[in-house]
Design a protein around this motif. Structure first.
Motif, PDB file in Angstrom:
ATOM      1  N   VAL A 283      -9.025   3.477   6.480  1.00  0.00           N
ATOM      2  CA  VAL A 283      -8.301   2.694   7.482  1.00  0.00           C
ATOM      3  C   VAL A 283      -8.292   3.469   8.792  1.00  0.00           C
ATOM      4  N   GLU A 284      -8.573   2.771   9.893  1.00  0.00           N
ATOM      5  CA  GLU A 284      -8.449   3.351  11.226  1.00  0.00           C
ATOM      6  C   GLU A 284      -7.584   2.440  12.092  1.00  0.00           C
ATOM      7  N   VAL A 285      -6.734   3.049  12.909  1.00  0.00           N
ATOM      8  CA  VAL A 285      -5.908   2.294  13.853  1.00  0.00           C
ATOM      9  C   VAL A 285      -6.015   2.969  15.215  1.00  0.00           C
ATOM     10  N   ARG A 286      -6.303   2.177  16.251  1.00  0.00           N
ATOM     11  CA  ARG A 286      -6.393   2.701  17.611  1.00  0.00           C
ATOM     12  C   ARG A 286      -5.095   2.428  18.369  1.00  0.00           C
ATOM     13  N   PRO A 287      -4.858   3.164  19.457  1.00  0.00           N
ATOM     14  CA  PRO A 287      -3.651   2.897  20.257  1.00  0.00           C
ATOM     15  C   PRO A 287      -3.635   1.445  20.731  1.00  0.00           C
ATOM     16  N   GLY A 288      -2.511   0.779  20.565  1.00  0.00           N
ATOM     17  CA  GLY A 288      -2.380  -0.595  21.008  1.00  0.00           C
ATOM     18  C   GLY A 288      -3.029  -1.618  20.106  1.00  0.00           C
ATOM     19  N   GLU A 289      -3.510  -1.198  18.944  1.00  0.00           N
ATOM     20  CA  GLU A 289      -4.208  -2.101  18.026  1.00  0.00           C
ATOM     21  C   GLU A 289      -3.313  -2.425  16.837  1.00  0.00           C
ATOM     22  N   VAL A 290      -3.311  -3.696  16.430  1.00  0.00           N
ATOM     23  CA  VAL A 290      -2.625  -4.131  15.215  1.00  0.00           C
ATOM     24  C   VAL A 290      -3.681  -4.392  14.153  1.00  0.00           C
ATOM     25  N   VAL A 291      -3.662  -3.582  13.107  1.00  0.00           N
ATOM     26  CA  VAL A 291      -4.613  -3.723  12.000  1.00  0.00           C
ATOM     27  C   VAL A 291      -3.871  -4.320  10.810  1.00  0.00           C
ATOM     28  N   GLY A 292      -4.326  -5.468  10.329  1.00  0.00           N
ATOM     29  CA  GLY A 292      -3.699  -6.124   9.198  1.00  0.00           C
ATOM     30  C   GLY A 292      -4.340  -5.735   7.885  1.00  0.00           C
ATOM     31  N   LEU A 293      -3.523  -5.615   6.844  1.00  0.00           N
ATOM     32  CA  LEU A 293      -4.020  -5.434   5.481  1.00  0.00           C
ATOM     33  C   LEU A 293      -3.719  -6.725   4.726  1.00  0.00           C
ATOM     34  N   ALA A 294      -4.767  -7.416   4.284  1.00  0.00           N
ATOM     35  CA  ALA A 294      -4.603  -8.701   3.606  1.00  0.00           C
ATOM     36  C   ALA A 294      -5.114  -8.603   2.179  1.00  0.00           C
ATOM     37  N   GLY A 295      -4.536  -9.399   1.299  1.00  0.00           N
ATOM     38  CA  GLY A 295      -4.951  -9.417  -0.100  1.00  0.00           C
ATOM     39  C   GLY A 295      -3.834  -9.992  -0.944  1.00  0.00           C
ATOM     40  N   LEU A 296      -4.150 -10.309  -2.171  1.00  0.00           N
ATOM     41  CA  LEU A 296      -3.145 -10.831  -3.077  1.00  0.00           C
ATOM     42  C   LEU A 296      -2.207  -9.721  -3.540  1.00  0.00           C
ATOM     43  N   LEU A 297      -1.130 -10.116  -4.176  1.00  0.00           N
ATOM     44  CA  LEU A 297      -0.216  -9.159  -4.778  1.00  0.00           C
ATOM     45  C   LEU A 297      -0.988  -8.226  -5.704  1.00  0.00           C
ATOM     46  N   GLY A 298      -0.794  -6.903  -5.534  1.00  0.00           N
ATOM     47  CA  GLY A 298      -1.476  -5.939  -6.374  1.00  0.00           C
ATOM     48  C   GLY A 298      -2.850  -5.551  -5.889  1.00  0.00           C
ATOM     49  N   SER A 299      -3.241  -6.008  -4.699  1.00  0.00           N
ATOM     50  CA  SER A 299      -4.582  -5.709  -4.185  1.00  0.00           C
ATOM     51  C   SER A 299      -4.695  -4.287  -3.659  1.00  0.00           C
ATOM     52  N   GLY A 300      -3.554  -3.637  -3.410  1.00  0.00           N
ATOM     53  CA  GLY A 300      -3.576  -2.275  -2.893  1.00  0.00           C
ATOM     54  C   GLY A 300      -3.008  -2.148  -1.499  1.00  0.00           C
ATOM     55  N   ARG A 301      -2.395  -3.225  -0.979  1.00  0.00           N
ATOM     56  CA  ARG A 301      -1.858  -3.181   0.388  1.00  0.00           C
ATOM     57  C   ARG A 301      -0.728  -2.155   0.501  1.00  0.00           C
ATOM     58  N   THR A 499     -13.026 -14.116   1.467  1.00  0.00           N
ATOM     59  CA  THR A 499     -13.325 -12.705   1.233  1.00  0.00           C
ATOM     60  C   THR A 499     -12.592 -12.184   0.006  1.00  0.00           C
ATOM     61  N   ILE A 500     -11.314 -12.560  -0.139  1.00  0.00           N
ATOM     62  CA  ILE A 500     -10.562 -12.164  -1.334  1.00  0.00           C
ATOM     63  C   ILE A 500     -11.259 -12.669  -2.594  1.00  0.00           C
TER      64      ILE A 500
END
Length: 521
Positions: A283-301, A499-500
């Motif tokens: 995972v990478e996050v830049r300044p001012g960036e909103v990175v979402g983690l998507a997936g079903l329950l138990g996917s590892g979010r 994708t999921i």
């Protein structure tokens, strides 16, 4: 028509005015593995507890072997032939493997004492029969969670059950142990045992099960043969999304056109692995960036968030904040390094209900407000007033107990606690769960505002709409691994669901390699 082993007929259950189940019907047939799936709050656990005697239905009936039953307690259900294997191993860690295997039904000698020699012999024979090799004299708690789970499975199999309910049975298992479980499930099928297989892993639904039932918000929304559905249709049904045409195109390779490349990443987490929950997550996050983690329950979010913040240890991987590698893995060091986190369960892991709003806000900042061992009341009051005003927290006074606030205002208190530490990256796990529409809108606006001010945000939400509207980039996870990356205009509910349902690790890796090459040009 063959009589089902278990026939749940239009059961409803209500708690404090909220319907956990609303007219749900499910049939389990002998020799059939029946999947039960749904997101958090769908009603899966309540249904299990109605079948096993933990709860009584408010409406409807449960029939077992053709007769109506109303078990007074789980022990009565087990005695009747209904065995349950829970996600959290509910055995006795200080006793031996053999004692746990025969708990409550130990073999005894002529004097009525436990015949330990016979118990150890029978325990070895039982475990070997199911492919499990372990010293039966060892304390169960000395063994790994995967082995403990397999002992729980073997115990259920050894009770001559007519019904076996498996609640997330692979949550603690390694791939090799999952293969072993597959063999055990096949044994049950051949023995004409009815299996209710509760899982959030779609691969296991299609690998193990003949039929599938989907619950959503306490209601039955689908039941039918697994062969008659697809992963995409199952995901859409679980999430309550209508798809006019079910597309089977697989994952798309997304372009890098809209990715925010201004500035180096403020957060870099590489190769995070915590078996069996996380597998090489980056995972990478830049300044001012909103990175979402998507997936079903138990996917590892949530597991990813906790690994980054140092709540849970990892087997391998690295985390850097502002270009500096983290040396220690703990929440305290994460805060010092510039990370902040709002946990998924604010009541259990966030707020301290009986403390005041003021005390909850300054909790993490106390070292900064203390000089020579003395707490500055003036600085404390200034800090609290600043954030109460900035976040528009509605309180009678800052001395008010935080438990008296609405869910949305409690969430703002947690935000204030983290923001007063001036983090570089804020990890938000389900920041709008359980709050009203107005408060949800305010929280979402605050996230946008913080990002515009240069804060990096890692956003986790079960609501696809929230991820789509709030994220600049989305990582899609399944079974603890990243299976896709979406950016800019490519972010949509439909593409996340596709994708999921269909993307593979290989496709995700190829897409990332291609994007990295594009960046070099």
């Amino acid at each position: 028509m063959t009589t089902p082993t278990i026939d749940v007929r239009s059961v409803s259950k209500q708690f404090a005015g909220v319907r956990a189940l609303d007219g749900v019907s499910v049939r389990l047939n002998a020799g059939e593995v029946h999947a039960l799936v749904g997101e958090n709050g769908a009603g899966k656990s309540t249904l299990i507890k109605l079948v096993t005697g933990v709860y009584r239905p408010d409406e409807g009936e449960v029939h077992y072997l053709g007769e109506p039953v109303a078990f007074a307690r789980p022990r009565d259900a087990q005695a009747a032939g209904i065995s349950t294997i829970y996600q959290e191993v509910n055995l006795v860690p200080l006793q031996s493997v053999a004692s746990n295997l025969f708990l409550g039904r130990e073999p005894r000698n002529r004097l009525g004492l436990v015949d330990r020699r016979r118990m150890y012999r029978d325990a070895r024979d039982t475990l070997v029969r199911y492919g499990i090799t372990v010293d039966v004299r060892r304390r169960l708690g000395e063994l790994g969670l995967g082995v403990q789970q397999m002992v729980a499975v073997a115990r259920a199999l050894s009770t001559d059950a007519r019904v076996v309910i498996m609640d997330e049975p692979t949550s603690s298992l390694e791939p090799r142990e999952v293969d072993l479980l597959a063999g055990l499930v096949e044994v049950l099928r051949r023995q004409q045992v009815a299996v209710l297989y509760v899982t959030h892993k779609l691969d296991e639904v299609f690998r193990f099960c003949e039929r599938v039932t989907v619950l959503r918000d306490g209601r039955l929304v689908h039941t039918g043969p697994v062969a008659d559905t697809t992963r995409l249709r199952l995901v859409a049904t679980m999430l309550g999304r209508d798809i006019d045409e079910v597309r089977e195109h697989g994952a798309t390779t997304f372009t890098d056109e809209h990715r925010d490349t201004t500035g180096a990443p403020v957060l870099q987490a590489a190769g995070l692995t915590r078996r069996p929950l996380l597998d090489d997550v980056t995972v990478e996050v830049r300044p001012g960036e909103v990175v979402g983690l998507a997936g079903l329950l138990g996917s590892g979010r949530t597991e990813t968030a906790k690994a980054v913040f140092g709540v849970d240890p990892v087997d391998s991987g690295s985390v850097s904040v502002g270009g500096r590698a983290r040396r220690r893995w703990s929440p305290a060091s994460a805060i010092r390094d510039g990370l902040g986190m709002i946990p998924e369960d604010r009541k259990a892991e966030g707020i301290i209900a009986d403390l005041s709003v003021r005390d909850n806000i300054v909790l993490a900042a106390l070292p900064r407000l203390t000089t020579g061992g003395f707490l500055s009341e003036r600085r404390q009051a200034e800090l609290v007033d600043t954030f109460v005003t900035r976040l528009r927290i509605k309180v009678a006074s800052t001395d008010q107990k935080v438990r008296e606030l609405s869910g949305g205002n409690q969430q703002k208190v947690l935000l204030a606690r983290m923001l007063c530490l001036h983090p570089k990256v804020l990890i938000l796990d389900e920041p709008t769960r359980g709050i009203d529409v107005g408060a949800k809108s305010e929280i979402q606006s605050l996230i946008d505002e913080l990002a515009e001010q240069g804060l990096g945000v890692l956003l986790i939400s079960s609501e696809l709409e929230e991820v789509v509207e709030g994220a600049d980039r989305v990582l899609v996870l399944r079974d603890g691994a990243v299976v896709g990356t979406l950016r800019g205009d490519d972010i949509s509910e439909d593409r996340i669901m596709r994708t999921i349902a269909t993307a593979s690790r290989a496709e995700s890796s190829e897409a990332e390699s291609s994007e990295a090459g594009d960046d070099d040009d």
